[in-house]
Design a protein around this motif. Structure first.
Motif, PDB file in Angstrom:
ATOM      1  N   GLU A 118      -5.259   0.290  -7.279  1.00 47.39           N
ATOM      2  CA  GLU A 118      -5.288   1.430  -8.207  1.00 47.39           C
ATOM      3  C   GLU A 118      -4.978   0.991  -9.632  1.00 47.39           C
ATOM      4  N   ILE A 119      -4.027   0.086  -9.791  1.00 50.60           N
ATOM      5  CA  ILE A 119      -3.650  -0.363 -11.120  1.00 50.60           C
ATOM      6  C   ILE A 119      -4.797  -1.118 -11.793  1.00 50.60           C
ATOM      7  N   VAL A 120      -5.423  -2.044 -11.086  1.00 49.73           N
ATOM      8  CA  VAL A 120      -6.508  -2.833 -11.662  1.00 49.73           C
ATOM      9  C   VAL A 120      -7.708  -1.950 -11.969  1.00 49.73           C
ATOM     10  N   ARG A 121      -8.051  -1.064 -11.053  1.00 48.77           N
ATOM     11  CA  ARG A 121      -9.176  -0.153 -11.305  1.00 48.77           C
ATOM     12  C   ARG A 121      -8.904   0.696 -12.537  1.00 48.77           C
ATOM     13  N   THR A 122      -7.703   1.262 -12.626  1.00 48.82           N
ATOM     14  CA  THR A 122      -7.360   2.114 -13.755  1.00 48.82           C
ATOM     15  C   THR A 122      -7.436   1.342 -15.066  1.00 48.82           C
ATOM     16  N   ALA A 123      -6.875   0.145 -15.088  1.00 49.08           N
ATOM     17  CA  ALA A 123      -6.882  -0.654 -16.314  1.00 49.08           C
ATOM     18  C   ALA A 123      -8.296  -0.978 -16.770  1.00 49.08           C
ATOM     19  N   THR A 124      -9.161  -1.330 -15.825  1.00 56.93           N
ATOM     20  CA  THR A 124     -10.501  -1.770 -16.203  1.00 56.93           C
ATOM     21  C   THR A 124     -11.451  -0.600 -16.445  1.00 56.93           C
ATOM     22  N   ILE A 125     -11.030   0.603 -16.166  1.00 52.83           N
ATOM     23  CA  ILE A 125     -11.790   1.783 -16.592  1.00 52.83           C
ATOM     24  C   ILE A 125     -11.314   2.252 -17.968  1.00 52.83           C
ATOM     25  N   TRP A 126     -10.005   2.342 -18.137  1.00 55.40           N
ATOM     26  CA  TRP A 126      -9.452   2.853 -19.391  1.00 55.40           C
ATOM     27  C   TRP A 126      -9.767   1.949 -20.573  1.00 55.40           C
ATOM     28  N   PHE A 127      -9.736   0.644 -20.368  1.00 53.13           N
ATOM     29  CA  PHE A 127      -9.750  -0.270 -21.504  1.00 53.13           C
ATOM     30  C   PHE A 127     -11.037  -1.087 -21.578  1.00 53.13           C
ATOM     31  N   THR A 128     -12.162  -0.456 -21.212  1.00 55.10           N
ATOM     32  CA  THR A 128     -13.479  -1.070 -21.309  1.00 55.10           C
ATOM     33  C   THR A 128     -14.274  -0.403 -22.421  1.00 55.10           C
ATOM     34  N   ALA A 170       0.847  -1.196   0.000  1.00 53.17           N
ATOM     35  CA  ALA A 170       0.000   0.000   0.000  1.00 53.17           C
ATOM     36  C   ALA A 170       0.880   1.242   0.000  1.00 53.17           C
ATOM     37  N   GLY A 171       0.267   2.347  -0.352  1.00 54.79           N
ATOM     38  CA  GLY A 171       0.977   3.623  -0.351  1.00 54.79           C
ATOM     39  C   GLY A 171       0.070   4.716  -0.872  1.00 54.79           C
ATOM     40  N   TRP A 172       0.648   5.880  -1.106  1.00 58.64           N
ATOM     41  CA  TRP A 172      -0.133   7.023  -1.590  1.00 58.64           C
ATOM     42  C   TRP A 172      -0.491   6.828  -3.056  1.00 58.64           C
ATOM     43  N   THR A 173      -1.770   7.077  -3.377  1.00 59.81           N
ATOM     44  CA  THR A 173      -2.269   6.910  -4.737  1.00 59.81           C
ATOM     45  C   THR A 173      -3.141   8.095  -5.117  1.00 59.81           C
ATOM     46  N   HIS A 174      -3.316   8.283  -6.420  1.00 61.26           N
ATOM     47  CA  HIS A 174      -4.185   9.345  -6.934  1.00 61.26           C
ATOM     48  C   HIS A 174      -5.641   9.071  -6.591  1.00 61.26           C
ATOM     49  N   GLY A 175      -6.111   7.855  -6.855  1.00 62.63           N
ATOM     50  CA  GLY A 175      -7.456   7.463  -6.469  1.00 62.63           C
ATOM     51  C   GLY A 175      -8.501   7.488  -7.558  1.00 62.63           C
ATOM     52  N   ASP A 176      -8.233   8.184  -8.685  1.00 63.64           N
ATOM     53  CA  ASP A 176      -9.262   8.236  -9.734  1.00 63.64           C
ATOM     54  C   ASP A 176      -8.605   8.529 -11.083  1.00 63.64           C
ATOM     55  N   LEU A 177      -7.745   7.628 -11.524  1.00 65.57           N
ATOM     56  CA  LEU A 177      -6.984   7.840 -12.760  1.00 65.57           C
ATOM     57  C   LEU A 177      -7.793   7.395 -13.979  1.00 65.57           C
ATOM     58  N   GLN A 178      -8.965   7.978 -14.150  1.00 68.24           N
ATOM     59  CA  GLN A 178      -9.815   7.661 -15.285  1.00 68.24           C
ATOM     60  C   GLN A 178      -9.588   8.685 -16.400  1.00 68.24           C
ATOM     61  N   PRO A 179     -10.062   8.409 -17.625  1.00 67.38           N
ATOM     62  CA  PRO A 179      -9.733   9.280 -18.764  1.00 67.38           C
ATOM     63  C   PRO A 179     -10.075  10.750 -18.585  1.00 67.38           C
ATOM     64  N   LEU A 180     -11.130  11.070 -17.856  1.00 62.50           N
ATOM     65  CA  LEU A 180     -11.482  12.481 -17.677  1.00 62.50           C
ATOM     66  C   LEU A 180     -10.517  13.206 -16.749  1.00 62.50           C
ATOM     67  N   ASN A 181      -9.660  12.463 -16.086  1.00 59.75           N
ATOM     68  CA  ASN A 181      -8.675  13.075 -15.189  1.00 59.75           C
ATOM     69  C   ASN A 181      -7.263  13.044 -15.759  1.00 59.75           C
ATOM     70  N   ILE A 182      -7.137  12.682 -17.028  1.00 61.44           N
ATOM     71  CA  ILE A 182      -5.828  12.642 -17.667  1.00 61.44           C
ATOM     72  C   ILE A 182      -5.906  13.334 -19.023  1.00 61.44           C
TER      73      ILE A 182
END
Length: 341
Positions: A240-250, A202-214
């Motif tokens: 964070e990695i799994v959430r980001t991947a499954t939002i970006w590439f769906t 665990a560690g510090w993360t952005h929390g919402d790395l979805q396309p509208l935030n990049i």
């Protein structure tokens, strides 16, 4: 989309207090789910103005102190403007606002990215996790996670089914059908509930790395800015990695995941940071379980009368059902250690 027009006198006052010059135009940005945003053009340049709905001003002010330090580590972030009083948030008429320079780039989706760009996005998030660990206080290496139980999930779904039955528009009809499908899935996979326990690393993360935030420069496919840092918090890195991947590439229309692009993204992250297959697989199970038991869109709709995220109830459902029929293939992509050919 709710109307959040920024009246000329208010826009002028915001510009004056942030020292931005005389306002020439102020246009609401149609993208975004939680916080109203505008592009303000003045005699001195163009700026992004945000009204803070989703997080208190104190939280946003704390986050603003972190962004310049991330920029020093080469992370592309928007730097907050300060008011004439030296604050990075401005209170006016009971509302809070922030401002930053308008940054170049556009919001793309996963299917717009080449395999190389997918890997570069993963590598950037690896660098981001490194930078956050460098500039913020030491975080716990493991965190307790308690997934929603089957009984609690059923009770919530039944509560919203009653709310949907007492109304009669198109959303209510679709919501009732979605709730029935979630009940059926719970019957099928109840024995696959993730256990409560500690997750890590665990560690510090952005929390919402979805396309509208990049923001991405479409000519180079390089990330020009990571936006909206309101959810900066300690979490599991794999989550964070799994959430980001499954939002970006769906594919939000069908729920289908682009497994080759996910594999490239995961490979890119792993070129920067070490993370085990076991940790990624655990995060994968916890992610689809969260999709299955999550009712936050129904809460917003029926309890807060906020329809801005209605569509996510159904896109999450399509993703969930696609995922659960192809779990092994998804897990293979999420544990990729080499780039797909």
């Amino acid at each position: 989309m709710p109307d959040h027009t920024l009246a000329a006198p208010l826009a002028g006052c915001i510009a004056e207090r942030f020292g931005l010059g005389r306002v020439l135009s102020c246009q609401q940005i149609p993208q975004g789910l939680m916080n109203p945003n505008w592009r303000m053009t003045t005699t001195t340049g163009s700026y992004a103005i945000k009204q803070l709905h989703d997080r208190p001003a104190e939280t946003v002010r704390d986050v603003h102190q972190v962004l310049p330090r991330l920029a020093e580590h080469g992370i592309p972030v928007p730097l907050p403007r300060t008011t004439t009083q030296g604050d990075t948030v401005l209170g006016l008429n009971g509302q809070w606002y922030s401002a930053s320079d308008w940054l170049p780039g556009t919001h793309l989706h996963g299917h717009d990215l080449t395999m190389t760009a997918c890997a570069q996005l993963g590598e950037l998030i690896g660098r981001l996790h490194d930078a956050l660990a460098s500039v913020l206080p030491e975080a716990p290496e493991r965190l307790l996670d308690r997934p929603t139980g089957v009984g609690e999930a059923r009770a919530r779904l039944e509560n919203y089914a009653r709310a949907a039955s007492s109304a009669g528009d198109n959303f209510d009809e679709l919501a009732r059908r979605e709730i029935r499908q979630r009940h059926a899935l719970l019957d099928r996979v109840a024995d696959r509930q993730p256990p409560a326990g500690e997750i890590g690393p665990a560690g510090w993360t952005h929390g919402d790395l979805q396309p509208l935030n990049i923001l991405i420069d479409p000519s180079t496919a390089q990330v020009s800015a990571i936006l909206d840092w309101d959810r900066l918090e300690t979490r599991g890195y794999a989550a964070e990695i799994v959430r980001t991947a499954t939002i970006w590439f769906t594919d939000t229309g069908t729920g289908a995941l682009d497994l080759d692009r996910i594999a490239a993204f995961i490979h890119g992250y792993r070129t920067r940071r070490s993370i085990s297959d076991e940790q990624l697989l655990d995060a994968s199970q916890r992610r689809w379980w969260h999709l299955l038991t999550g009712t936050w869109q129904l809460r917003l709709h029926y309890e807060q009368h906020d329809r801005g995220c209605d569509h996510l109830l159904f896109s999450d459902g399509r993703l969930l059902r696609w995922w659960l029929t192809r779990t092994e293939a998804v897990n293979t992509a999420l544990t990729a250690s080499t780039a797909p050919r």
